[in-house]
Design an enzyme around this catalytic site. Structure first.
Site, PDB file in Angstrom:
ATOM      1  N   ASP A  97       0.187-114.981   9.495  1.00  0.00           N
ATOM      2  CA  ASP A  97       0.727-114.265   8.371  1.00  0.00           C
ATOM      3  C   ASP A  97       1.803-115.099   7.468  1.00  0.00           C
ATOM      4  O   ASP A  97       2.365-115.961   8.057  1.00  0.00           O
ATOM      5  CB  ASP A  97       1.732-112.989   8.900  1.00  0.00           C
ATOM      6  N   GLU A 138      -4.137-113.490   6.192  1.00  0.00           N
ATOM      7  CA  GLU A 138      -4.101-112.692   4.813  1.00  0.00           C
ATOM      8  C   GLU A 138      -3.377-113.179   4.006  1.00  0.00           C
ATOM      9  O   GLU A 138      -2.172-113.595   4.163  1.00  0.00           O
ATOM     10  CB  GLU A 138      -3.394-111.258   5.383  1.00  0.00           C
TER      11      GLU A 138
END
Length: 187
Positions: A97, A138
């Site tokens: 992340d 992501e």
């Protein structure tokens, strides 16, 4: 089974950060500190430097999560050790992340070449395993397919095996909510 990993930052309460608040600590250089408040525009905000005592620390995503300093080789080594620890426990891969804000360069605070270089190092580490491992992220890159695709790396220097495509996600959500097809520009 994959594990979720946020190597960009730690909590302000993490022992590494707490130790770094002492100017004489060996962990001082594990974070980004400044004598003055700086204004680094990372695309999310220019308010990324936060006061602590009489100095400021950098936190790209949230004031409670100060960024690690990836120019420090000890930090890079420790992050790789953490990845190896969990992969050695039997995980099949990792989801990373906050990757766009990993390593800042002068006047460039996201999607930097230094970040891509480090991601290639992580991929090399993952490729060392006999069993197939993978890496996914992501990136929350919207309306810029070229930047998104850079996170796959190249054949010579691969990075991620898979990316969550936020454009497609938001287009699908908008399509479901409205009853109209908004996926044509992203698929």
């Amino acid at each position: 089974v994959i594990f979720d990993f946020a190597p960009n930052s730690t909590s302000k309460e993490h022992p590494w950060f707490v130790a770094s608040t002492d100017e004489n600590s060996e962990k001082r250089d594990w974070y980004l500190w400044s004598e003055e408040k700086l204004y680094w525009d990372n695309g999310l905000s220019v308010d990324t430097w936060y006061p602590y005592s009489k100095q400021y620390y950098y936190a790209a995503l949230d004031k409670d999560f100060p960024d690690l300093n990836y120019y420090n080789l000890e930090v890079r080594t420790e992050i790789k050790n953490i990845i190896k620890f969990w992969l050695n426990k039997g995980f099949d891969g990792i989801r990373i992340d906050g990757i766009r804000y990993l390593i800042e360069e002068e006047n460039n605070y996201c999607d930097t070449e230094k970040t891509h270089e480090f991601l290639s190092e992580i991929r090399e580490l993952i490729n060392e395993y006999d069993s197939e491992k993978f890496i996914v992220t992501e990136t929350k890159i919207r309306d810029n397919r070229a930047v998104l695709e850079e996170y796959f790396g190249s054949e010579a220097k691969p990075e991620f095996n898979m990316l969550f495509d936020c454009d497609s996600v938001f287009s699908c959500l908008k399509s479901v909510q409205s009853g109209k097809d908004f996926t044509g520009n992203t698929l």
